[in-house]
Design a protein around this motif. Structure first.
Motif, PDB file in Angstrom:
ATOM      1  N   ASP A 195       0.874  -1.168   0.000  1.00  0.00           N
ATOM      2  CA  ASP A 195       0.000   0.000   0.000  1.00  0.00           C
ATOM      3  C   ASP A 195       0.914   1.221   0.000  1.00  0.00           C
ATOM      4  O   ASP A 195       1.513   1.545   1.022  1.00  0.00           O
ATOM      5  CB  ASP A 195      -0.886  -0.036   1.256  1.00  0.00           C
ATOM      6  N   CYS A 196       1.041   1.841  -1.158  1.00  0.00           N
ATOM      7  CA  CYS A 196       2.013   2.930  -1.312  1.00  0.00           C
ATOM      8  C   CYS A 196       1.304   4.280  -1.351  1.00  0.00           C
ATOM      9  O   CYS A 196       0.096   4.354  -1.531  1.00  0.00           O
ATOM     10  CB  CYS A 196       2.820   2.722  -2.585  1.00  0.00           C
ATOM     11  N   THR A 197       2.090   5.333  -1.207  1.00  0.00           N
ATOM     12  CA  THR A 197       1.480   6.666  -1.160  1.00  0.00           C
ATOM     13  C   THR A 197       1.037   7.114  -2.548  1.00  0.00           C
ATOM     14  O   THR A 197       1.602   6.714  -3.559  1.00  0.00           O
ATOM     15  CB  THR A 197       2.464   7.714  -0.615  1.00  0.00           C
TER      16      THR A 197
ATOM     17  N   GLY B  62       5.011   2.733  -7.255  1.00  0.00           N
ATOM     18  CA  GLY B  62       5.337   2.399  -5.866  1.00  0.00           C
ATOM     19  C   GLY B  62       5.798   0.953  -5.734  1.00  0.00           C
ATOM     20  O   GLY B  62       6.687   0.632  -4.944  1.00  0.00           O
TER      21      GLY B  62
ATOM     22  N   ASP C   9       5.331   3.666   2.811  1.00  0.00           N
ATOM     23  CA  ASP C   9       4.620   2.578   2.135  1.00  0.00           C
ATOM     24  C   ASP C   9       4.463   1.411   3.109  1.00  0.00           C
ATOM     25  O   ASP C   9       5.347   1.167   3.923  1.00  0.00           O
ATOM     26  CB  ASP C   9       5.429   2.074   0.934  1.00  0.00           C
ATOM     27  N   TYR C  10       3.366   0.693   2.994  1.00  0.00           N
ATOM     28  CA  TYR C  10       3.162  -0.507   3.799  1.00  0.00           C
ATOM     29  C   TYR C  10       3.524  -1.733   2.961  1.00  0.00           C
ATOM     30  O   TYR C  10       3.023  -1.884   1.850  1.00  0.00           O
ATOM     31  CB  TYR C  10       1.706  -0.630   4.231  1.00  0.00           C
TER      32      TYR C  10
ATOM     33  N   CYS D 197       0.285  -4.079   5.399  1.00  0.00           N
ATOM     34  CA  CYS D 197      -0.911  -3.999   4.586  1.00  0.00           C
ATOM     35  C   CYS D 197      -2.011  -4.918   5.143  1.00  0.00           C
ATOM     36  O   CYS D 197      -3.173  -4.530   5.248  1.00  0.00           O
ATOM     37  CB  CYS D 197      -0.494  -4.465   3.202  1.00  0.00           C
TER      38      CYS D 197
ATOM     39  N   ARG E  78      -8.354   7.911   2.515  1.00  0.00           N
ATOM     40  CA  ARG E  78      -7.153   8.685   2.790  1.00  0.00           C
ATOM     41  C   ARG E  78      -7.443  10.167   2.933  1.00  0.00           C
ATOM     42  O   ARG E  78      -8.329  10.697   2.272  1.00  0.00           O
ATOM     43  CB  ARG E  78      -6.169   8.517   1.649  1.00  0.00           C
TER      44      ARG E  78
ATOM     45  N   GLU F 113       0.219  11.707   4.401  1.00  0.00           N
ATOM     46  CA  GLU F 113      -0.860  10.986   3.706  1.00  0.00           C
ATOM     47  C   GLU F 113      -1.257   9.846   4.617  1.00  0.00           C
ATOM     48  O   GLU F 113      -0.395   9.066   5.017  1.00  0.00           O
ATOM     49  CB  GLU F 113      -0.325  10.473   2.366  1.00  0.00           C
TER      50      GLU F 113
END
Lengths: 670, 670
Positions: A73-75, A231, B43-44, B49, B256, B273
Motif C-alpha cells: 500500500d504505497c502513497t 510504488g 509505504d506498507y 498492509c 485517505r 498521507e
C-alpha cells in the motif's frame, strides 16, 4: 457513441431509467452536487460502497490470496523525480484543442470521434436507415446540473460511399492517432465545433497528472500518482528480499489513482479520481516467460480482437483458446496469456455477462514504446466497448530506468545450479596512460569504452590488431570522436566461470479500473419487469449473491410491534453468520418494499408475518423469480448461508422447501 | 519527547530494535527510499498492509455493521469553495517559523516543546537525576537517510525551581497556544535554534492542505481533503432520504486524507498521507442528545484527563464510569459518552493495552470554535501519549454553513405527533410603499427586517407603538442605519399551528487515524525474548489472532519433497476456511523460521514432519508460549479455526490436545 445496449434479459437498455435508479438508490452520485458538482468526480453511497468492497474482496481472494502475491500500500503523493524517470512527466498526456472563439477546451480524439459519428448518423438518416439512439447523450441530458457541452448533432446529409468507409476506418483506429494526425484530420475533414462553427486549434499535449507542492517551502514538486505501479517498482528490491529471493513473484496494490481528464463524461467511465487494483508480476525474461500454472488455463477460450484486424479498419472478433493464441503468437507469451485467462475468470466470478466481454490488443502506436504486448479486457456497455482491465507486458523498462537513475539494485541475482563458463571480449584499460593522455575527459572516454557491447568489442579488437588504433564515439569530448591507440587498451576474448546470473525481471501487469468494472457490471446485471399494473417498468439488479451490496432484506409484514423481536433476533443471527442484511420496517406495502429492494440488487428477502409469531416459520423470497418458500427459521438460515456461500442455487432451495404464495395478497386484504 | 515506554512484558522498549524489525519484515518502509525518500510518506509492505486491512475489517464490523451506519466513499479532490465554506482554507493551519540564518522552517509549537524539554532534561542532569533516553531521537538517528534536523540537545544547566515549574506548565498545555503566544514564549524564554543559535522568526500560519488545479484550464482550485467528513456532510440530504428520513443515523467513511505537515517526524505518527475512518453521527440537538443504547455502556470505566486538570498545568488521570462522567457533565452528553465507550471497546478488541490508553479532553483554545466538546483517545507509545482517535461534538456548524452557502436543504423535517401552537412576533411589510421609499435599497432593508429575531422584534414593535418609528442597522445602506416608520411595517405577536418541525442536526464525530493506531498497537504487542543461546534478544509481536497479518505459518521440517503434498493440501484447506496462511519452505532451521515468524506476529505455526508423512498428524505451535501440541489434521484445523474466530484460546487448545516436544531437537540431530 451510438449503442445497441441491452439488459440482462435482452431488452433495449433505457440508460436514463437506469441512471435515475442508480442515483435514487444512491449507488453513486456526483460529488459536491450542492456546489454544482465537479466534472469527473463521484461519491459512492451505501450500496455502491458495498458493491465496490465486495468486488475488491473477490479480487483479493482471486489474485492476491490464490497466487500468494505480496500486497503493498504505497502513497499517492509522488515526487516529480520519480515520475520524470518513469516518463510520465514528459509523456503522460492527452491531446487537447481549443475553440478560438469561445475558449472551450476539448479532447482532440473525442472531438474528431464525435463529429465523424454525427456525420455517419446523418448519412444513415439521409439514406432512410434506422439510427440508434445516442444513449450517452440521453444520459448526459438527464443530468440537469451538467454544464452545456458541445455535442455534435446528426443532420441528414448523405455522404459518398467512399467517405463513409474512410470515416469508419478512422473511427476503428481512433486510439491510434498522434496529435499532429488528429490536427490533420480536423483540417482535412473540416471538423468544426458545432457550438461556434469554428475549427479548433491544432492539438497540443496536456499532462494528465495533478500537480502539488510537498512541504512548507514549496520547492518539492509532486504529483498525485496516475497509477499504483511505480510504488511497487520502487520497492522491488525489498519485496524480492521479503520473498526470500524467490522468482517469479507478484506484488499487488489496491488504491486510488488520479488523472486530470480534459473533459470527463460518461459517468463512472471516465473520472478524475478512481480506484485501481494492479498486479506487477516479475518474471525472468529468459526462457520465453513461461508460467507454471499455464496448463490449468490453456483450454479457456477468449474472444479476441487482435492488432492486425484493427489495423485493417475492422472489428471482427475471433474466439480462440489461450493455448492456441500463445502457440500462434497472437498473444506474446504464456505469462501474459495466463493473466488474460485469470482476468476472464475473475470477470465471470463477479457476474459480468460473458457475451459482452472481449480482449482487444493494443496497436503499436497506442502501446507505450517499451511494452512487448498489451491487451485490454473490454466490456460492452451503453457507451460502447469500455476498457476495464489493461494487461501489459511492460518488459524491463521501469526497473531499468529507476535503477539507472538511482543506482539501486533493482535486479535478481540467481545462483546458477552449475557454474557457467562464459567466453567474452573484455576491455583492459591502462589507467596510468589514460589520465595524462585525455586529462579532464579521461573518465568519459573510459566510460564509453566500458559501455561497448560484445559486437563492438569484437570489431574494435580487430581494428586495433590490424591498424593499431580505432575511433570511438564519445559525445561531448572534442568533435565527439576519440582515437584510441593500442598502448592504451587491450581487447581480448577470454573465458571466465560464472556462479551468479544477474538479470532485470520483466513485468506483466494486469491493471483493473474498479469503477469501470463496477459500472459495467451494473449494466450487465440490469433488467426491468412490468409492475403489477403493467404500466410501469420496475428496475431489477440481478447481482450474484457474492457481490450484491446486501444479501438479505428483512421485512416485517406491517409495523405491528409483535414482529420486532423476530426482526432483531434474525438480524443478529445473520450478522453472526457474517451475512449482511438490512431491515425495511417502513409502512410502505410489502410489494413496494420488495420492489425498492430489487432496485438495490438484494438477492433474498425474508418476511416476518403473523405465521412467524405463531410458529416461528419464515418466508424466503428470490429477487429474480419473486418465488417464495416457507420453512422454520433454521432451514431458512441454512438456505441463505448456502446461497450466499455459493454452495446452492435458488433452484436447489426451491426444490427442498415448500413454496409459499399469498403474502402480498394478505396485505391487500388487511 | 522523553519516554518510559515498555513492551508488552514490561521490558524497557528498545525503539531502535523495534524499528529495525519492522523495516526488515517490511511492515512499512519510507516511500521513495531509493530516491532518498520524502519526509512523512511511508509505504506498507505485505504484513503492514494485512494488519491495516484487518484493523479496518474489525472497525467496519464494530461500527458500520453493528450500528447499521451508512458507509460512503467520497472523493479526495475537493474544490476550494467547499473548504472555504467549512473554514479550512482560512483556518486549517499550523504555526511555522523560520530560522533567519539557514532558512530552516520549523513548526513553532514543536520548536518550543523541543527546546524546553531539552532544558528540563539538562536541569535533571545538573541535579544528578536520571534522564530518560530520548526514544524518538534514537529512532530518527537509526534512519540514516533522513536529513539532518535541528534537535535540541540537553546540556547540564540547573534551572530555578520556579522556571522548571513554568516550563512544565507550558508543556502541559502546548497544544493550547496561538501563534502570537508561541512567538512571545520564544522571545520571553530566548528559545534559539540549536543549529544556528538564532531566534526564529515570529510564527505565521501555514495552511496544511495540499493544493492543486482541477481541469485543463487551471482555473478551478482544489485541495486534497484534510478529513473525510466534508463529503459526508455534503451528502447529508441524500443520506437522510436513503435512511427513509429516520433520525438519528450515522454515516461512515474509510479513506485517505492529506496534511502537508511542516516537519513530519516520528515515523507513522505524523505523516502527510494517511488512512482515516470517520463516523458522522447526526442527532437531534433537542432533548440533551440522548442515545438509546447508552444503558449498554454506561457502566464502562474510562481513564479521563479533563480540561480543568490540564489548565492547572497537570496531567493527573481519573478513572470514571461513562454514566457518572455524563451525569457530572465531565462529558457533555450521552451520545458523545456512548461513542467514547465504543472507541474504548474497539481499541480493546484489536489488542491495545488498556493500561496505555486514556481519554483527554480538548481545552477551549484547542477546540474548533463551534465544537461543543471534544475528547481524544490517546495511546501511550515511546513517543509519549499519541492522539489516535478524536471524538468531537461538531454541533450544527458544518451543515449550517454549507446550507447557508448553497441553499441546500441540509435539515430534518419532522412531522410532529401533535400539532403545536406557536406564538411569535411576525413582521408584515407593505411592499407597495417599500419600493418607492427605499428604491434600490428596498431588498436589503426588507432582508434586514426579516432577519430579526424574536427579541429584536419585540423591542422594535414596542418602539414602533410608542414613537411611530424605529431605526434598524442595514450595512451598506446610507450610513448603515435606516429609519422605519409605522406606515411601512406591522409587527404583531400571533399564534399559529405547526405540524412540522425543522431542525439542523448536530454531529458527533469519532475520527480514527488508522496509521497511528496501527503503530501504537505494534508497540503495545511488542516484546523480546532471549534466543536459545541467550545472547540476542528476539522480537515477538503478540497480535491477537483477529488482527495478526497472517494466522498460520506452514513449515515443512526440511526441503524433503515428501512434505510438499501435505503443505499444498493444508494450505488449500485453510484458504477454504478463510484463514490466511503462509508457507516457509526455505532451508533455514526450523527454529530460525519460527523466530522470523514471531517477528511477523503470526500466532500459530503448523509443522509438517516425518510423522505427518506416516500418519497425517500435525503439530501446532503457539507463538507466545512456543508450546506445541500434536494431533490428527482435522483436530488441528478445528483448533486453528476456533482460535482465529476467537471461540477458543490457546490455553483451551493446550488442555484438549496432547503436548508435543522435540521437533527443534530432531532438526539438531539430523
Amino acid at each position: 457513441m451510438a449503442s445497441t445496449a441491452t439488459t440482462l434479459k435482452g431488452q433495449p437498455l433505457d440508460r436514463a431509467l437506469l441512471d435515475s435508479t442508480l442515483r435514487r438508490r444512491l449507488f453513486y452520485t456526483p460529488a459536491f452536487e450542492i456546489y454544482n458538482g465537479v466534472a469527473g468526480l463521484f461519491d459512492y453511497g451505501p450500496p455502491g460502497c458495498a458493491l465496490q468492497a465486495n468486488i475488491i474482496d473477490i479480487w483479493r481472494k482471486h489474485f492476491v490470496i490464490e497466487e500468494d502475491m505480496l500486497e503493498v500500500d504505497c502513497t499517492v503523493l509522488t515526487p516529480d523525480e520519480v515520475l520524470k524517470t518513469s516518463g510520465h512527466v514528459e509523456k503522460f498526456a492527452d491531446w487537447m484543442c481549443k475553440d478560438p472563439k469561445n475558449g472551450e477546451i476539448m479532447r482532440a480524439d473525442h472531438f474528431v470521434e464525435d463529429i465523424l459519428e454525427a456525420r455517419l448518423a446523418g448519412d444513415k438518416q439521409a439514406r432512410g436507415q434506422k439510427v440508434e439512439e445516442d444513449e450517452d447523450a440521453a444520459a448526459e441530458n438527464s443530468d440537469k446540473k451538467k454544464k452545456k457541452k458541445s455535442k455534435a448533432k446528426a443532420e441528414a446529409v448523405k455522404l459518398d460511399d467512399a467517405v463513409v468507409q474512410e470515416y469508419e476506418e478512422i473511427l476503428a483506429q481512433i486510439d491510434n492517432y498522434h496529435g499532429d494526425q488528429l490536427g490533420e484530420l480536423i483540417q482535412k475533414h473540416d471538423l468544426r465545433n458545432p457550438t461556434t462553427g469554428e475549427l479548433p486549434s491544432h492539438p497540443v499535449p496536456f499532462n494528465l497528472m495533478f500537480q502539488t507542492a510537498i512541504g512548507p517551502s514549496g520547492h518539492l514538486q509532486g504529483y498525485m500518482r496516475p497509477e499504483t505501479a511505480q510504488g511497487q517498482f520502487l520497492n522491488f528490491a525489498k519485496l524480492l528480499e521479503f520473498n526470500q529471493n524467490g522468482m517469479p513473484f507478484a506484488s499487488a496494490s489496491i488504491g486510488r489513482s488520479y488523472r486530470n481528464e480534459i473533459s470527463p463524461r460518461a459517468g463512472l467511465l471516465r473520472v478524475r479520481e478512481f480506484l485501481m487494483a494492479e498486479v506487477e508480476h516479475f518474471v525472468d525474461p529468459e526462457g520465453g516467460k513461461k508460467h507454471d500454472r499455464f496448463h490449468e488455463i490453456e483450454h479457456i477460450e477468449l474472444v479476441l480482437l487482435d492488432r492486425h484486424v484493427q489495423l485493417s479498419g475492422k472489428t471482427d472478433l475471433k474466439k480462440m483458446s489461450i493455448g492456441e493464441a500463445v502457440k500462434n503468437q497472437v498473444i506474446d507469451n504464456e505469462t501474459l496469456g495466463y493473466f488474460l485467462a485469470r482476468i476472464y475468470l475473475f470477470m465471470k466470478r463477479i457476474g459480468v455477462d460473458e457475451s459482452k466481454m472481449r480482449f482487444r490488443q493494443h496497436m503499436a502506436n497506442e502501446m507505450a514504446h517499451y511494452a512487448a504486448d498489451c491487451w485490454d479486457c473490454e466490456l460492452l456497455t451503453s457507451a460502447g466497448w469500455i476498457e476495464c482491465v489493461g494487461c501489459a507486458d511492460r518488459s524491463a523498462y521501469d526497473l531499468t530506468v529507476h535503477a539507472k537513475k538511482t543506482g539501486a539494485a533493482l535486479y535478481v541475482r540467481e545462483r546458477l545450479d552449475e557454474p557457467k563458463v562464459i567466453e567474452e571480449y573484455e576491455v583492459d584499460i591502462d589507467k596510468k596512460l589514460f589520465g595524462p593522455r585525455f586529462k579532464k575527459d579521461a573518465k568519459a572516454v573510459q566510460a564509453a569504452l566500458e559501455d561497448t557491447n560484445q559486437q563492438e568489442r569484437e570489431c574494435y579488437g580487430k581494428t586495433l590488431a590490424e591498424a593499431g588504433k580505432f575511433t570511438i564515439k564519445v559525445p561531448g569530448v572534442g568533435d565527439g570522436k576519440v582515437e584510441i591507440t593500442k598502448d592504451l587498451v587491450k581487447i581480448e576474448r577470454r573465458k571466465r566461470t560464472v556462479n551468479i546470473r544477474e538479470y532485470t525481471p520483466n513485468v506483466v501487469e494486469p491493471s483493473f479500473g474498479i469503477g469501470r468494472i463496477l459500472y459495467s457490471l451494473i449494466e450487465h446485471c440490469y433488467w426491468t419487469r412490468a409492475s403489477e399494473g403493467g404500466d410501469e417498468a420496475r428496475s431489477v439488479l440481478s447481482f450474484p449473491p457474492t457481490v450484491a451490496p446486501t444479501k438479505v432484506l428483512l421485512v416485517p409484514l406491517s409495523t405491528n410491534p409483535a414482529f420486532k423481536p423476530f426482526v432483531t433476533a434474525i438480524s443478529k443471527k445473520l450478522r453472526q453468520l457474517g451475512i449482511s442484511s438490512k431491515v425495511d420496517a417502513s409502512s410502505a406495502t410489502i410489494g413496494k418494499r420488495y420492489s425498492r429492494n430489487d432496485e438495490l440488487g438484494t438477492p433474498l428477502g425474508v418476511t416476518i408475518d403473523f405465521q412467524t409469531v405463531k410458529d416461528g416459520s419464515l418466508t424466503l423470497r428470490d429477487r429474480d423469480s419473486m418465488v417464495q418458500v416457507r420453512a422454520e427459521e433454521d432451514k431458512i438460515l441454512d438456505a441463505i448461508k448456502a446461497i450466499v456461500d455459493g454452495t446452492k442455487t435458488w433452484e436447489d432451495v426451491e426444490k427442498e422447501l415448500p413454496r409459499f404464495v399469498g403474502q402480498e395478497l394478505e396485505v391487500e386484504v388487511r
